[in-house]
Design a protein around this motif. Sequence first.
Motif, short mmCIF file in Angstrom:
data_model
loop_
_atom_site.label_atom_id
_atom_site.label_comp_id
_atom_site.label_asym_id
_atom_site.label_seq_id
_atom_site.Cartn_x
_atom_site.Cartn_y
_atom_site.Cartn_z
N PRO A 235 66.58 38.03 50.43
CA PRO A 235 67.08 37.79 49.02
C PRO A 235 67.37 36.17 48.85
CG PRO A 235 69.09 38.72 50.41
CD PRO A 235 67.63 38.71 51.15
N ASN A 236 67.58 35.84 47.61
CA ASN A 236 67.84 34.36 47.27
C ASN A 236 66.82 33.59 47.84
OD1 ASN A 236 69.95 35.25 45.92
ND2 ASN A 236 71.11 35.51 47.99
N ARG A 237 65.65 33.73 48.26
CA ARG A 237 64.49 32.86 48.59
C ARG A 237 64.14 31.68 47.77
NH1 ARG A 237 58.31 34.54 49.96
NH2 ARG A 237 57.26 32.62 49.98
N GLY A 238 64.48 31.91 46.33
CA GLY A 238 64.38 30.80 45.52
C GLY A 238 63.03 30.65 44.54
N VAL A 239 62.62 29.59 44.02
CA VAL A 239 61.51 29.58 43.21
C VAL A 239 60.07 29.35 44.27
CG1 VAL A 239 60.10 28.08 41.71
CG2 VAL A 239 62.61 28.22 41.62
N LEU A 240 59.06 30.41 43.55
CA LEU A 240 57.91 30.36 44.54
C LEU A 240 56.65 30.62 43.44
CD1 LEU A 240 57.05 33.50 44.19
CD2 LEU A 240 58.63 33.94 45.88
N ARG A 241 55.65 30.22 44.41
CA ARG A 241 54.30 30.28 43.50
C ARG A 241 53.29 30.83 44.68
NH1 ARG A 241 53.37 27.23 38.84
NH2 ARG A 241 55.42 26.12 38.17
N SER A 242 52.61 31.92 44.27
CA SER A 242 51.69 32.67 44.99
C SER A 242 50.51 33.05 44.19
CB SER A 242 52.48 33.98 45.75
OG SER A 242 52.87 34.68 45.03
N SER A 243 49.84 34.21 44.58
CA SER A 243 48.74 34.76 43.83
C SER A 243 48.34 36.09 44.31
CB SER A 243 47.50 33.92 43.86
OG SER A 243 46.92 33.75 45.02
N LEU A 244 47.79 36.96 43.47
CA LEU A 244 47.25 38.19 43.70
C LEU A 244 45.89 38.00 43.58
CD1 LEU A 244 49.26 40.92 41.97
CD2 LEU A 244 49.18 40.40 44.35
N THR A 245 45.00 38.70 44.56
CA THR A 245 43.57 38.75 44.52
C THR A 245 43.08 40.13 44.41
OG1 THR A 245 43.19 36.69 45.66
CG2 THR A 245 41.24 38.02 45.33
N VAL A 246 42.26 40.54 43.02
CA VAL A 246 41.98 41.96 42.75
C VAL A 246 40.26 41.86 43.25
CG1 VAL A 246 42.00 43.75 41.03
CG2 VAL A 246 43.86 42.21 41.27
N LYS A 247 40.15 42.72 43.98
CA LYS A 247 38.69 42.95 44.30
C LYS A 247 38.02 44.22 43.40
CE LYS A 247 38.40 39.87 47.49
NZ LYS A 247 37.73 38.54 47.40
N THR A 248 36.96 44.30 42.45
CA THR A 248 36.45 45.23 41.79
C THR A 248 35.01 45.28 42.14
OG1 THR A 248 35.59 43.83 39.69
CG2 THR A 248 38.05 44.19 40.10
N ASN A 249 34.51 46.40 41.38
CA ASN A 249 33.31 46.62 41.27
C ASN A 249 32.39 45.94 40.12
OD1 ASN A 249 34.06 47.99 39.45
ND2 ASN A 249 32.50 49.92 39.65
N ASP A 250 32.91 45.05 39.28
CA ASP A 250 32.14 44.34 38.36
C ASP A 250 31.73 43.42 38.77
OD1 ASP A 250 32.50 44.41 35.03
OD2 ASP A 250 32.29 42.14 36.13
N ARG A 251 30.33 43.36 38.51
CA ARG A 251 29.29 42.26 38.98
C ARG A 251 29.64 40.90 38.55
NH1 ARG A 251 24.51 41.84 35.90
NH2 ARG A 251 24.50 42.80 33.79
N HIS A 252 30.34 40.64 37.41
CA HIS A 252 30.73 39.49 36.99
C HIS A 252 32.24 38.89 37.30
CE1 HIS A 252 27.04 39.11 34.61
NE2 HIS A 252 27.38 40.35 33.84
#
Length: 264
Positions: A235-252
């Motif tokens: 808890p109380n880690r503070g402000v953060l920035r990260s990201s999620l990467t979603v892998k799909t079968n859509d060719r584009h």
Amino acid sequence: MTEFDKVIPPGGEGKVKASFDTTHYKGPTAKSIQVITNDTAKNPVVLQLKAEITTAIDVQPSDSVPVQGRVGALEPKEVTVSSTQGRPFDILAVKADPSLAVTVRSAAGQDGRRAQAKGGAVASGSSRYVVTITPKESAPVGRTVAAVTLTTNHPEGESVPLQIVLVVSGDVLVSPETLVLEPRGTDSHVKISKAHGETLKILGVESSDPDFVPSVRTVVTGREYDIVLKYVGKPNRGVLRSSLTVKTNDRHQRSIVIPVVGAV
């Protein structure tokens, strides 16, 4: 860039010499120079530098070309490249980003010709050319800036850079596009959906921050999914920035990166 006399004696004169790079400017242009002195009555002194910049080779309507549309259905864009003094010139080569196809032809009413010889000019003998820029099907989804550079034999315009601003929408929709974290103890959610076309499959989800654990819940098979993000860190880690990467079968949109911001 400026050069100036740092000390001016009483009753004397000083000089300020200024220059600026006009590479990406054309037409009426104004710049200001702020001179800071110890004269409290006239501090600062603002000098105006005005110029009418004429390029040897002009690009109309602009050398920044916006392209917007759906992936796989982007329309070509045209710009006219011409000698401002009417002097014929040749376009010797065209260099473009892999996501673009570029063709050059002489403008209507001009006597230019397409060179046929291997290693010869792309187009020659004209003072005005039409450059057609066609995004390929491989153009990435999202906002990207691509480059096209024309090489000419004009002595005052050997290189003509064009900036292509691509805004490409895909069939896979992400909501929200940036995930703002919910208060501590509440899971955060992202909806991934595709209304038409081939069915959508989520092949995997990864978090750039190990303190976040993502999971996938099917809402409508092949059409809509709920990505759930749970915080498992201290808890109380503070402000953060990260990201999620979603892998799909859509060719584009095989890899969709979702920024994650907030405080925990």
